[in-house]
Design a protein around this motif. Structure first.
Motif, short mmCIF file in Angstrom:
data_model
loop_
_atom_site.label_atom_id
_atom_site.label_comp_id
_atom_site.label_asym_id
_atom_site.label_seq_id
_atom_site.Cartn_x
_atom_site.Cartn_y
_atom_site.Cartn_z
N LEU A 170 -2.82 55.51 29.28
CA LEU A 170 -2.77 54.33 30.17
C LEU A 170 -2.02 53.19 29.48
O LEU A 170 -1.18 52.53 30.10
CB LEU A 170 -4.19 53.89 30.53
CG LEU A 170 -4.97 54.85 31.43
CD1 LEU A 170 -6.40 54.33 31.64
CD2 LEU A 170 -4.28 55.04 32.77
N GLY A 171 -2.32 52.98 28.21
CA GLY A 171 -1.63 51.92 27.47
C GLY A 171 -0.13 52.16 27.43
O GLY A 171 0.67 51.26 27.66
N ALA A 172 0.24 53.42 27.18
CA ALA A 172 1.67 53.75 27.10
C ALA A 172 2.33 53.56 28.46
O ALA A 172 3.48 53.13 28.55
CB ALA A 172 1.83 55.20 26.63
N ILE A 173 1.59 53.87 29.53
CA ILE A 173 2.16 53.69 30.87
C ILE A 173 2.47 52.22 31.11
O ILE A 173 3.53 51.88 31.65
CB ILE A 173 1.19 54.24 31.94
CG1 ILE A 173 1.21 55.76 31.93
CG2 ILE A 173 1.57 53.72 33.33
CD1 ILE A 173 0.24 56.42 32.87
N ILE A 174 1.55 51.35 30.71
CA ILE A 174 1.81 49.91 30.92
C ILE A 174 3.06 49.48 30.16
O ILE A 174 3.89 48.76 30.68
CB ILE A 174 0.58 49.09 30.47
CG1 ILE A 174 -0.63 49.47 31.32
CG2 ILE A 174 0.86 47.60 30.61
CD1 ILE A 174 -1.91 48.81 30.89
N ILE A 221 -5.49 49.64 37.00
CA ILE A 221 -4.04 49.69 36.76
C ILE A 221 -3.30 50.05 38.03
O ILE A 221 -2.29 49.44 38.39
CB ILE A 221 -3.71 50.69 35.63
CG1 ILE A 221 -4.19 50.13 34.29
CG2 ILE A 221 -2.22 50.99 35.58
CD1 ILE A 221 -4.00 51.07 33.14
N TRP A 222 -3.84 51.03 38.74
CA TRP A 222 -3.20 51.41 40.01
C TRP A 222 -3.18 50.21 40.96
O TRP A 222 -2.15 49.90 41.56
CB TRP A 222 -3.97 52.58 40.64
CG TRP A 222 -3.60 52.81 42.07
CD1 TRP A 222 -2.47 53.44 42.53
CD2 TRP A 222 -4.33 52.39 43.23
NE1 TRP A 222 -2.46 53.42 43.90
CE2 TRP A 222 -3.59 52.79 44.36
CE3 TRP A 222 -5.54 51.71 43.41
CZ2 TRP A 222 -4.02 52.55 45.66
CZ3 TRP A 222 -5.97 51.47 44.70
CH2 TRP A 222 -5.22 51.88 45.80
N LEU A 265 -0.71 47.53 39.80
CA LEU A 265 0.71 47.86 39.97
C LEU A 265 1.15 47.83 41.42
O LEU A 265 2.24 47.37 41.73
CB LEU A 265 1.00 49.25 39.38
CG LEU A 265 1.08 49.35 37.87
CD1 LEU A 265 1.30 50.80 37.45
CD2 LEU A 265 2.21 48.48 37.33
N TYR A 266 0.29 48.30 42.31
CA TYR A 266 0.74 48.47 43.68
C TYR A 266 0.22 47.43 44.66
O TYR A 266 0.66 47.37 45.79
CB TYR A 266 0.41 49.88 44.18
CG TYR A 266 1.27 50.89 43.47
CD1 TYR A 266 2.60 51.07 43.85
CD2 TYR A 266 0.79 51.61 42.38
CE1 TYR A 266 3.42 51.94 43.18
CE2 TYR A 266 1.60 52.50 41.70
CZ TYR A 266 2.91 52.65 42.10
OH TYR A 266 3.74 53.51 41.44
N HIS A 267 -0.73 46.62 44.24
CA HIS A 267 -1.29 45.68 45.20
C HIS A 267 -1.31 44.24 44.74
O HIS A 267 -1.81 43.38 45.45
CB HIS A 267 -2.71 46.10 45.61
CG HIS A 267 -2.69 47.35 46.43
ND1 HIS A 267 -2.48 47.34 47.79
CD2 HIS A 267 -2.78 48.63 46.07
CE1 HIS A 267 -2.46 48.58 48.23
NE2 HIS A 267 -2.65 49.38 47.21
N PHE A 320 -3.55 57.63 37.83
CA PHE A 320 -4.44 58.72 38.26
C PHE A 320 -4.01 60.05 37.68
O PHE A 320 -4.84 60.85 37.25
CB PHE A 320 -4.48 58.80 39.79
CG PHE A 320 -5.34 57.74 40.38
CD1 PHE A 320 -6.72 57.84 40.28
CD2 PHE A 320 -4.80 56.64 41.00
CE1 PHE A 320 -7.54 56.86 40.81
CE2 PHE A 320 -5.61 55.65 41.52
CZ PHE A 320 -6.99 55.76 41.43
N ARG A 321 -2.71 60.27 37.64
CA ARG A 321 -2.26 61.54 37.06
C ARG A 321 -2.49 61.54 35.56
O ARG A 321 -2.64 62.60 34.96
CB ARG A 321 -0.80 61.77 37.37
CG ARG A 321 -0.66 62.20 38.81
CD ARG A 321 0.66 62.87 39.00
NE ARG A 321 1.25 62.35 40.21
CZ ARG A 321 2.48 62.58 40.57
NH1 ARG A 321 3.26 63.28 39.79
NH2 ARG A 321 2.93 62.11 41.69
N ALA A 322 -2.50 60.34 34.96
CA ALA A 322 -2.80 60.28 33.53
C ALA A 322 -4.21 60.80 33.29
O ALA A 322 -4.48 61.52 32.33
CB ALA A 322 -2.67 58.84 33.04
#
Ligand code: ADP
Lengths: 306, 502
Positions: A21-25, A151-152, A155-157, A235-237
């Motif tokens: 998750l951290g890497a995704i951010i 996070i989701w 990012l999207y809302h 979510f896939r993470a």
């Protein structure tokens, strides 16, 4: 039996989940961070040290976040402000993390602490099969669930999330819209690193509540790979991290059952699995299913020709 | 009219280049002010100074007679200055809605989506446009993408709108629509800075014109004071417009035959369908058609960039559709691509290196095992002179050049191997008059030496002027050939919309 295996899966997957998750951010802001392994170690040691000194697990988690946040800020400074090479800076961060934790952790080797306890969530914990594994766990695991959703949602809302995604896709466009590109990038790298640190702390506070040199054993690299597998989605993470956790849990189980297969081969399984996952997800990337942020890995210079 | 914006003695240098030397002019409230200048004159640089992307080295900017300094695009935007850039500021992977949302000001952290959506849809409708808010931007035509950019600015209530060559990517119909929108904005009291190389448009919509030359503002003319010739003369100054003549009638020898060609795109749709064409030696064959009717696929199939599904391509009688002979023949087919930066050049390599991308193996540029720096440099110097390229300091990346000069680099490279066939896609898009004329001259002279050209263009003036024959393409099929000496514009226009002549 299956319940126990599931439970072990979640526990083995959680450190990697935080790290992914951290890497995704980080990467959503367009910055590659190969320092994940080092950041996890820094988080693991600071978390353990703080808890050992204060007796508070909560303080341990906070310390892990803060220490990794600071270490991540170095990466941010180099990549965002100074527009340095992200690959080199990330690798240096990992080497730095391995070295510094080995140095300062020497006095803590062999010490033990009381790790997080389990708290059952009423009702949910009674669900058949998955109830125990997911809802009779410790606070950090519940926090990881929350983080996936947060996070989701962010990012999207939220406006900030949209800004962040725009920064990662096309910093020039973000700049033209009046978004402070460098600030977003800096904060994303630093905060993302903080969550990676919590992943490390899960190892030293819960999974094996003690400090062992180099205790991450390559989990940070697996997180780097899982980001691609997860196509930069939280979510896939979760799915990816638990897949890895599952393989780890199974190989531990085999070991406990005393198979004749060499321990070394068994321990290799999660890593082999990661390679397979990476090959598959890269193949998928080539088919155009890419979610990769458009400007990943590139420094942004406002005065450069567009 | 009160002055909205005054620019005084603006100067901007980049390492080794003086992009803006001394620029002063004023923008009144509610006027359409055109900036005219050759490629590399500094128009884009000046606009980037206005939008806060570049910090000027010297000079003052006054807004409503107050001195201002834009340290970032954010500050410039907050003062009501917005720009539609030549390279759009959009995220291709995001939806139209997201691309507009991100540009809005004062939106709460959790946006009220439905409300904002309605507001955006309303603005789009107000200007008589149509956009699918949920479609990802990469699926839209370039024209539609430009509308998104404009909507972004309109939603922010900008006082000054800057449009950098907006019509270069629009069909004539879309351009007409744009001018209507601009007229409406002008009525609302907004000021517009308009950049274009198309004289007809400039005459049509400008209240005033400022001419920029080599980084200096030459003069500002009021409407009524200028006509096309005067503007062209001022813009070009002492530079001569190259002169050329149409070559002699071509021979009957066929150099290229395309038979029933079909090409499918990434999405599986047919870009070319049963397309046939014949090209003769020394001929300039114009391909007329509205962009997006298969022109790009045609160019890519001929130059080996797209896979051919069925049909045949014969070059001088030899089948080159799929055979290995094709790759060797590719040396004889030169390509001026549509997307200059993406496939026309290696952006980070220098000018010298870009010029030898196709001939780096030639013994001329080698010194045994090594490259011959001297020969490469010398070649570059020759080309710079021959093609009048305005090059930056030697060794700097070619992407730093202005668009028109990048185009010249590509043309210089493509023609250096003396190709049999030149496939040129919109070769003069975005070029100033002098450069466009230069491209025409090169093509016409090549034809005199026996080079055949497939000239794909949307600009009927260009096609009439230089083609020996015009073929019309519609939905991936050949509608028919016409002779530019006898065919009327109306006739071609009808064919471009698919009507087969009786
Ligand atoms: N970011 C940059 N770095 C270096 N040189 C640049 C940059 N932007 C523009 N230039 C140079 O400034 C000059 C003016 O270019 P430009 O403003 O693009 O002209 P125009 O828009 O009138 O065609 C050119 O010589 C170009 O090479």
């Amino acid at each position: 039996m299956l319940e126990i295996l599931l439970d072990a899966t979640v526990r083995a997957g959680t450190p990697i989940l935080f790290a992914t998750l951290g890497a995704i951010i980080n990467e959503r802001a367009g910055i590659i961070n190969l320092g994940i392994e080092g950041l996890m170690l820094i988080g693991a040691l600071s978390g353990f040290a703080a808890t050992f000194a204060s007796g508070s697990l909560f303080l341990g988690v906070v310390a892990a976040f803060v220490a990794a946040f600071i270490a991540g800020s170095i990466h941010a400074l180099i990549c965002v402000q100074l527009r340095g090479n992200q690959i080199v800076s990330g690798l240096a961060l990992t080497l730095f993390g391995v070295g510094i934790t080995a140095l300062f952790g020497r006095g803590l080797v062999g010490q033990t602490i009381e790790g997080f306890e389990r708290h059952a969530v009423p009702l949910l914990a009674q669900l058949p099969l998955v109830g125990k594994a997911f809802f009779n766990q410790d606070w950090l695991i519940y926090f990881s669930f929350l983080l996936v959703i947060a996070i989701w949602f962010f990012l999207y809302h939220s406006r900030w999330g949209l800004n962040l995604r725009t920064v990662g896709e096309n910093p020039t466009a973000a700049d033209a819209c009046g978004i402070p590109v460098n600030l977003y990038r800096f904060l994303a790298v630093a905060c993302g690193s903080g969550f990676v640190g919590i992943g490390g702390a899960y190892l030293s506070l819960v999974y094996t509540p003690m400090w062992i040199e180099n205790m991450t054993a390559g989990r940070g690299w697996i997180a780097v790979a899982l980001v691609i597998f997860a196509s930069w989605s939280s979510f896939r993470a979760l799915g990816g991290a638990y897949l890895f956790g599952g393989v780890t849990a199974m190989q531990l189980r085999f070991q406990a059952m005393g198979t004749t297969v060499s321990v070394h081969i068994l321990q290799m399984l999660p890593y082999i699995f990661t390679i397979v996952v990476l090959v598959i997800s890269t193949l998928r990337l080539q088919k155009g299913a890419s979610q990769q942020p458009g400007n990943l890995g590139l420094p942004y210079d406002r005065e450069d020709r567009k | 009219m009160p002055n909205l914006l005054q620019l005084q003695h603006i100067r901007k240098t980049f390492p080794g280049v003086v992009a803006l030397d001394e620029v002063s002019f004023t923008i009144a409230a509610g006027e359409i002010h055109t900036l005219l200048g050759e490629n590399g004159a500094g128009k884009s640089t000046l606009m980037n100074v206005l939008t806060g992307f570049y910090a000027p080295d010297q000079g003052n900017i006054l807004l409503d007679d107050q001195p201002v300094r834009f340290a970032s695009p954010r500050e410039s935007l907050s003062q009501g200055i917005g720009m539609v850039y030549q390279h759009f500021m959009l995220v291709p992977a995001h939806s139209v809605l997201e691309n507009i949302l991100v540009a809005l000001q004062n939106v709460p952290l959790l946006f009220p989506r439905r409300q904002l959506r309605e507001k955006i849809a309303q603005t789009i409708a107000d200007f008589g446009l149509e956009l699918d808010l949920d479609s990802p931007v990469w699926k839209l035509s370039i024209g539609a993408q430009q509308w998104i950019e404009l909507i972004k600015l309109l939603m922010r209530d900008c006082r000054l709108l800057i449009l950098d060559e907006p019509t270069a990517v629009l069909t004539p119909q879309e351009a007409a629509k744009l001018f209507k929108v601009l007229a409406k904005l002008k009525q609302q009291g907004k000021s517009i800075i308009f950049i274009s190389h198309k004289m007809r448009e400039v005459m049509e919509i400008s209240d005033r014109v400022t001419i920029l030359k080599k980084g200096r503002s030459v003069t500002t003319l009021e409407s009524g004071e200028f006509d096309q010739n005067r503007l062209a003369a001022l813009m070009i100054g002492n530079d001569r417009i190259p002169e050329w003549q149409k070559s002699l009638p071509f021979s009957d020898e066929l150099v290229l035959e395309i038979e029933n060609l079909a090409v499918r795109n990434d999405r599986g749709l047919a870009d070319l369908d049963n397309f046939s064409l014949q090209l003769k030696k020394g001929e300039i064959l114009g391909i007329a058609g509205i962009a997006g009717n298969g022109q790009k696929a045609l160019a890519e199939a001929l130059t080996g960039l797209a896979r051919v599904d069925s049909g045949k391509v014969l070059a001088a009688g030899a089948d080159i559709t799929r055979s290995c002979a094709r790759s060797s023949y590719i040396a004889g087919i030169a390509h001026i691509p549509e997307d200059r930066k993406a496939i026309g050049i290696a952006p980070d390599l220098s000018l010298d290196e870009n010029l030898i991308l196709k001939s780096f193996r030639s013994a001329r540029f080698r010194n045994g095992f090594f490259q011959s720096r001297r020969a490469i440099r010398q070649n570059a110097q020759e080309k710079i002179e021959q093609f009048a390229i305005k090059a930056g300091p030697s060794g700097s990346p070619v992407r730093l050049l202005s668009g028109g000069n990048i185009q010249k680099v590509i043309i210089a490279r493509e023609l250096s191997e003396r190709p049999q066939v030149l496939v040129a896609l919109y070769p003069t898009r975005g070029l100033d008059i002098g450069s466009a004329e230069y491209v025409h001259k090169v093509i016409a002279e090549g034809a005199g030496d026996g080079m055949s050209t497939i000239l794909i263009s949307e600009d009927l003036d260009e096609l009439y002027k230089i083609s020996d024959r015009i073929a019309v393409i519609f939905r991936g099929q050949l509608v028919g050939y016409v002779d530019p000496a006898t065919a009327s514009r109306e006739q071609i226009g009808l064919m471009m919309s698919g009507e087969v002549p009786a």
